[in-house]
Design an enzyme around this catalytic site. Structure first.
Site, PDB file in Angstrom:
ATOM      1  N   LYS A  43       0.840  -1.275  -0.077  1.00 24.05           N
ATOM      2  CA  LYS A  43       0.085  -0.130   0.390  1.00 24.05           C
ATOM      3  C   LYS A  43       1.371   0.970  -0.309  1.00 24.05           C
ATOM      4  CE  LYS A  43      -3.573   2.913   1.215  1.00 24.05           C
ATOM      5  NZ  LYS A  43      -4.069   3.127   0.328  1.00 24.05           N
ATOM      6  N   CYS A 127      -1.129  10.298  -7.799  1.00 18.88           N
ATOM      7  CA  CYS A 127      -1.814  11.781  -5.993  1.00 18.88           C
ATOM      8  C   CYS A 127      -1.568  12.714  -6.823  1.00 18.88           C
ATOM      9  CB  CYS A 127      -0.735  10.894  -5.734  1.00 18.88           C
ATOM     10  SG  CYS A 127       0.766  11.672  -5.313  1.00 18.88           S
ATOM     11  N   LYS A 162       3.793   4.900 -11.647  1.00 16.26           N
ATOM     12  CA  LYS A 162       2.654   5.222 -11.707  1.00 16.26           C
ATOM     13  C   LYS A 162       1.753   6.219 -12.825  1.00 16.26           C
ATOM     14  CE  LYS A 162      -1.287   1.925 -10.135  1.00 16.26           C
ATOM     15  NZ  LYS A 162      -2.085   1.313  -8.308  1.00 16.26           N
TER      16      LYS A 162
HETATM   17  C1  LIG Z   1      -9.461   0.335  -1.894  1.00 20.45           C
HETATM   18  C2  LIG Z   1      -7.633   0.811  -2.831  1.00 20.45           C
HETATM   19  C3  LIG Z   1      -7.023   1.134  -2.304  1.00 20.45           C
HETATM   20  C4  LIG Z   1      -5.987   1.182  -3.203  1.00 20.45           C
HETATM   21  N1  LIG Z   1      -5.279   1.846  -3.009  1.00 20.45           N
HETATM   22  C5  LIG Z   1      -3.729   2.369  -3.739  1.00 20.45           C
HETATM   23  C6  LIG Z   1      -2.932   3.098  -3.597  1.00 20.45           C
HETATM   24  O1  LIG Z   1      -2.893   3.097  -1.811  1.00 20.45           O
HETATM   25  N2  LIG Z   1      -2.082   3.328  -4.158  1.00 20.45           N
HETATM   26  C7  LIG Z   1      -1.968   3.010  -5.684  1.00 20.45           C
HETATM   27  O2  LIG Z   1      -1.417   3.573  -6.648  1.00 20.45           O
HETATM   28  N3  LIG Z   1      -2.996   2.619  -5.858  1.00 20.45           N
HETATM   29  C8  LIG Z   1      -3.978   2.558  -5.222  1.00 20.45           C
HETATM   30  N4  LIG Z   1      -4.856   1.566  -5.431  1.00 20.45           N
HETATM   31  C9  LIG Z   1      -5.078   1.370  -7.225  1.00 20.45           C
HETATM   32  C10 LIG Z   1      -4.598   0.513  -7.563  1.00 20.45           C
HETATM   33  O3  LIG Z   1      -3.633  -0.393  -7.009  1.00 20.45           O
HETATM   34  C11 LIG Z   1      -5.159  -0.166  -8.987  1.00 20.45           C
HETATM   35  O4  LIG Z   1      -3.959   0.556 -10.103  1.00 20.45           O
HETATM   36  C12 LIG Z   1      -7.187   0.075  -9.729  1.00 20.45           C
HETATM   37  O5  LIG Z   1      -7.174  -0.286  -8.477  1.00 20.45           O
HETATM   38  C13 LIG Z   1      -6.647  -0.526 -10.887  1.00 20.45           C
HETATM   39  O6  LIG Z   1      -6.825  -2.116 -10.650  1.00 20.45           O
HETATM   40  P1  LIG Z   1      -7.773  -3.010 -10.279  1.00 20.45           P
HETATM   41  O7  LIG Z   1      -9.160  -2.815 -11.278  1.00 20.45           O
HETATM   42  O8  LIG Z   1      -7.173  -4.491  -9.965  1.00 20.45           O
HETATM   43  O9  LIG Z   1      -8.806  -2.703  -9.235  1.00 20.45           O
HETATM   44  C14 LIG Z   1      -6.706   1.504  -4.878  1.00 20.45           C
HETATM   45  C15 LIG Z   1      -7.211   0.936  -4.683  1.00 20.45           C
HETATM   46  C16 LIG Z   1      -8.803   0.591  -4.954  1.00 20.45           C
HETATM   47  C17 LIG Z   1      -9.589  -0.366  -4.636  1.00 20.45           C
END
Ligand SMILES: Cc1cc2nc3c(=O)[nH]c(=O)nc-3n(C[C@H](O)[C@H](O)[C@H](O)COP(=O)(O)O)c2cc1C
Length: 316
Positions: A43, A127, A162
């Site tokens: 995270k 971010c 990212k």
């Molecule tokens: C609950 C949640 C928390 C997330 N926290 C972060 C984070 O701390 N840092 C980050 O770069 N992306 C974060 N993301 C984004 C995910 O890493 C990912 O890029 C995004 O959800 C798309 O992938 P997915 O469709 O497989 O979930 C978060 C996503 C979710 C759903």
């Protein structure tokens, strides 16, 4: 058995599957053998201590979820001494994800976290940039170049950048990150969305808007991975809606060298193990001996694809 090994720059991964930041915690070790994943992405941590966003922080949507967690953080010292050690004992490369509010804060945080036990730093430049009214760094070519150059100067560690799918010209942004010294692109984070409860007439998220993730965004992510792949020479890591072995192969055909699995792990904490096991069967069916040979192998009418790629790079 197919060879699932892939390379992301100098880093060799036993297979292309790793968690997406924020969707994976140490508790997942009950459902997944961390020693079998390609890498462990933790995270995001920010240098400033933060409580995170107002609740509710997540809401379900058709084929996905909305979240606005913020980056709750107890700072880098706490992270280094209390969070990181739990991930470093599995013989799997550890990827530390960093978010920060300003260019200098980013560079300092990356420098502090460039530790021997950390294989890669992932800079989450999706971010908000507090020096630009909170607009994400990766929404703009110049701020992307500025923050990635500052990070490059601050570390000798490999670092991935990212990006956000909310920028329309991701190929140009990816190119700026490459020119500024990034070792790989992660494409990408969540798509900005909003939902409203019709009974209360209030937004379902405490922060009003949030990031959409899950299968709903997969075609957007596949398209953007392909645009990035065609725009840069450094590796691209695909992320967005992946939940099956077929999805992994689809992202690799689009140009990904490896992938990250996010929301699917909330539905089934053991999903990454199933995806990896399924890749062996799928490679056999597809007659693929080395999975890395799939990267970028989508069959395209070159002229047509060049035309729309040029268009996509100019827009935004
Ligand atoms: C609950 C949640 C928390 C997330 N926290 C972060 C984070 O701390 N840092 C980050 O770069 N992306 C974060 N993301 C984004 C995910 O890493 C990912 O890029 C995004 O959800 C798309 O992938 P997915 O469709 O497989 O979930 C978060 C996503 C979710 C759903």
């Amino acid at each position: 058995m197919a060879n699932l090994e892939v390379r992301v720059g100098d880093l060799c991964l036993r297979n292309p599957v790793m968690p997406a930041s924020g969707c994976f915690a140490i508790e997942h070790s009950e459902a997944v053998d961390f020693g079998k994943l390609g890498a462990l992405v933790v995270k995001s941590v920010s240098p400033k201590c933060r409580a995170g966003n107002p609740t509710p922080r997540v809401a379900e949507t058709p084929s996905g979820m909305l979240n606005s967690i913020g980056i709750p953080s107890k700072g880098l010292d706490y992270y280094r001494s209390k969070v990181l050690p739990a991930y470093t004992e599995f013989g799997t490369p550890v990827v530390v994800s960093i978010s920060a509010d300003t260019v200098d804060e980013f560079a300092q945080a990356v420098s502090t976290m460039s530790l021997p036990e950390v294989a890669v730093i992932e800079a989450n430049i999706s971010c908000p940039n507090l020096e630009a009214d909170g607009m994400a760094f990766a929404m703009d070519v110049d701020t992307t170049y500025k923050v990635v150059s500052a990070i490059r100067r601050s570390t000798h560690h490999p670092f991935w950048v990212k990006l956000t799918p909310n920028a329309s010209h991701v190929g140009v942004i990816a190119k700026a990150a490459e020119e500024a010294g990034a070792d790989a692109i992660v494409m990408g984070n969540t798509v900005l969305g909003m939902s409203i409860d019709v009974h209360t007439r209030k937004p379902t998220l405490g922060n009003v808007m949030g990031g959409l993730s899950g299968p709903a965004i997969k075609p957007i992510a596949v398209r953007m991975v392909h645009q990035c792949y065609r725009s840069v020479r450094i590796p691209v890591i695909g992320c967005g809606g992946i939940s099956t072995s077929e999805d992994v192969v689809e992202f690799m055909l689009a140009g990904a060298s490896a992938v990250q699995v996010g929301t699917a792990s909330f539905i089934d904490p053991g999903i990454m193990q199933k995806i990896i096991d399924g890749l062996h069967d799928l490679c056999r069916q597809l007659d693929v001996e080395d999975i890395h040979t799939l990267t970028g192998q989508v069959k395209l009418d070159r002229q047509l694809s060049d035309r729309w790629l040029r268009f996509a790079q100019q827009s935004g």
